[in-house]
Scaffold this motif. Structure first.
Motif, PDB file in Angstrom:
ATOM      1  N   ARG A 126       9.129  11.725  -1.759  1.00 46.23           N
ATOM      2  CA  ARG A 126       9.421  11.694  -2.953  1.00 46.23           C
ATOM      3  C   ARG A 126       8.756  10.531  -4.191  1.00 46.23           C
ATOM      4  O   ARG A 126       9.126  11.693  -4.718  1.00 46.23           O
ATOM      5  CB  ARG A 126      11.151  12.046  -2.697  1.00 46.23           C
ATOM      6  CG  ARG A 126      11.575  12.511  -1.850  1.00 46.23           C
ATOM      7  CD  ARG A 126      11.336  13.604  -1.715  1.00 46.23           C
ATOM      8  NE  ARG A 126      12.183  14.791  -3.360  1.00 46.23           N
ATOM      9  CZ  ARG A 126      12.610  16.400  -3.686  1.00 46.23           C
ATOM     10  NH1 ARG A 126      11.916  16.411  -2.374  1.00 46.23           N
ATOM     11  NH2 ARG A 126      12.896  16.190  -4.681  1.00 46.23           N
ATOM     12  N   THR A 127       8.629   9.988  -2.925  1.00 45.06           N
ATOM     13  CA  THR A 127       7.680   9.006  -4.445  1.00 45.06           C
ATOM     14  C   THR A 127       5.988   8.707  -3.789  1.00 45.06           C
ATOM     15  O   THR A 127       6.037   8.511  -3.043  1.00 45.06           O
ATOM     16  CB  THR A 127       8.496   7.484  -4.098  1.00 45.06           C
ATOM     17  OG1 THR A 127       8.500   6.977  -2.149  1.00 45.06           O
ATOM     18  CG2 THR A 127      10.017   7.959  -4.670  1.00 45.06           C
ATOM     19  N   ALA A 128       5.593   7.912  -4.452  1.00 42.59           N
ATOM     20  CA  ALA A 128       3.661   8.253  -4.329  1.00 42.59           C
ATOM     21  C   ALA A 128       3.067   7.140  -5.736  1.00 42.59           C
ATOM     22  O   ALA A 128       4.278   6.605  -7.006  1.00 42.59           O
ATOM     23  CB  ALA A 128       3.018   9.550  -4.097  1.00 42.59           C
ATOM     24  N   ILE A 129       2.592   6.103  -5.283  1.00 41.73           N
ATOM     25  CA  ILE A 129       1.497   5.301  -6.065  1.00 41.73           C
ATOM     26  C   ILE A 129       0.446   6.378  -5.776  1.00 41.73           C
ATOM     27  O   ILE A 129       0.039   6.888  -5.113  1.00 41.73           O
ATOM     28  CB  ILE A 129       1.186   4.168  -5.714  1.00 41.73           C
ATOM     29  CG1 ILE A 129       2.875   3.235  -5.895  1.00 41.73           C
ATOM     30  CG2 ILE A 129       0.221   3.505  -6.363  1.00 41.73           C
ATOM     31  CD1 ILE A 129       2.570   1.716  -4.830  1.00 41.73           C
ATOM     32  N   LEU A 130      -0.256   6.590  -7.363  1.00 35.08           N
ATOM     33  CA  LEU A 130      -1.089   7.101  -7.257  1.00 35.08           C
ATOM     34  C   LEU A 130      -1.823   6.356  -7.513  1.00 35.08           C
ATOM     35  O   LEU A 130      -2.405   5.425  -8.996  1.00 35.08           O
ATOM     36  CB  LEU A 130      -1.120   8.151  -8.345  1.00 35.08           C
ATOM     37  CG  LEU A 130      -1.876   8.954  -9.019  1.00 35.08           C
ATOM     38  CD1 LEU A 130      -2.633  10.227  -7.955  1.00 35.08           C
ATOM     39  CD2 LEU A 130      -1.768  10.253  -9.759  1.00 35.08           C
ATOM     40  N   VAL A 131      -3.386   6.566  -6.837  1.00 34.63           N
ATOM     41  CA  VAL A 131      -5.286   5.545  -6.840  1.00 34.63           C
ATOM     42  C   VAL A 131      -5.245   6.251  -7.165  1.00 34.63           C
ATOM     43  O   VAL A 131      -6.874   7.270  -6.440  1.00 34.63           O
ATOM     44  CB  VAL A 131      -5.125   4.793  -6.370  1.00 34.63           C
ATOM     45  CG1 VAL A 131      -6.558   4.160  -6.488  1.00 34.63           C
ATOM     46  CG2 VAL A 131      -3.072   3.394  -5.610  1.00 34.63           C
ATOM     47  N   THR A 132      -6.436   6.287  -8.886  1.00 36.43           N
ATOM     48  CA  THR A 132      -7.966   6.253  -9.104  1.00 36.43           C
ATOM     49  C   THR A 132      -8.610   5.551  -9.729  1.00 36.43           C
ATOM     50  O   THR A 132      -7.842   4.788  -9.900  1.00 36.43           O
ATOM     51  CB  THR A 132      -8.071   7.488  -9.885  1.00 36.43           C
ATOM     52  OG1 THR A 132      -9.256   8.448 -10.118  1.00 36.43           O
ATOM     53  CG2 THR A 132      -7.276   7.908 -11.299  1.00 36.43           C
TER      54      THR A 132
END
Length: 200
Positions: A126-132
């Protein structure tokens, strides 16, 4: 004459200062970041020389999530996917294979978002850290937000710590300058299409 030259010089100085401020503003508009918090998974998108993987692994080692998810296909369909290469690099840095998921089929940011969100839904994450990359973070955030829709998945943005791109000086060197202009063009298209969808 002296007054004219003084005014002319001041105008040039203010013009240059305004242009530089605009370039810095562009950098910071692209490079968005949210406060960190513990989440279910850290999602890193492929597409650079390793900063995205390194940043995701660093976050994992600092305990922000128990799982990493790498997304991205190979440029050559006959080759190993970018996601699998990122997995290998993470494992070499000490992350166990059991803590890593891969999404090896997406070739664009929009596909990244669609396929990754499906994985998150299927696994109940349900929760995420998005890395780009920093210059890519805003467009990725827009596409991921659209893909999540009413799925109630919370995404936090955390740009990769990339020494090759700085929001304050990106226009001074290559490849940072070209990468940024290309990203601005893609973002403009995305925002234009979003505006058309809202009107229809």
């Amino acid at each position: 004459m002296r007054r004219f030259l003084s005014g002319f010089t001041s105008g040039i100085v203010f013009g240059i200062a305004g242009a530089l401020a605009g370039l810095v503003l562009i950098g910071h508009l692209l490079d968005i970041e949210d406060p960190l918090a513990k989440v279910d998974v850290i999602v890193a998108l492929s597409g650079d020389q390793g900063a995205r993987t390194d940043t995701a692994v660093d976050l994992w080692k600092r305990g922000y999530a128990p799982t990493l998810l790498f997304a991205g296909s190979a440029l050559d369909p006959a080759s190993i996917s970018s996601a699998d290469i990122m997995k290998r690099e993470a494992m070499a840095a000490g992350v166990p294979a059991a803590a890593i998921l891969v999404e090896p089929f997406s070739a664009t940011t929009e596909e990244n978002a669609t396929r990754v969100v499906k994985i998150l839904r299927d696994r109940g994450l349900r929760t995420a850290i998005l890395v780009t990359s920093p210059y890519h973070q805003r467009r990725a955030a827009i596409l991921f937000a659209r893909a999540t829709g009413p799925a109630q998945i919370t995404l936090r943005n955390y740009p990769a710590r990339d020494p090759q791109w700085d929001p304050n000086t990106w226009w001074l060197s290559e490849p940072a300058r070209s990468l940024t202009f290309v990203e601005l063009a893609k973002l403009s298209v995305e925002l234009g299409e979003a505006a058309l969808r809202r009107r229809s």
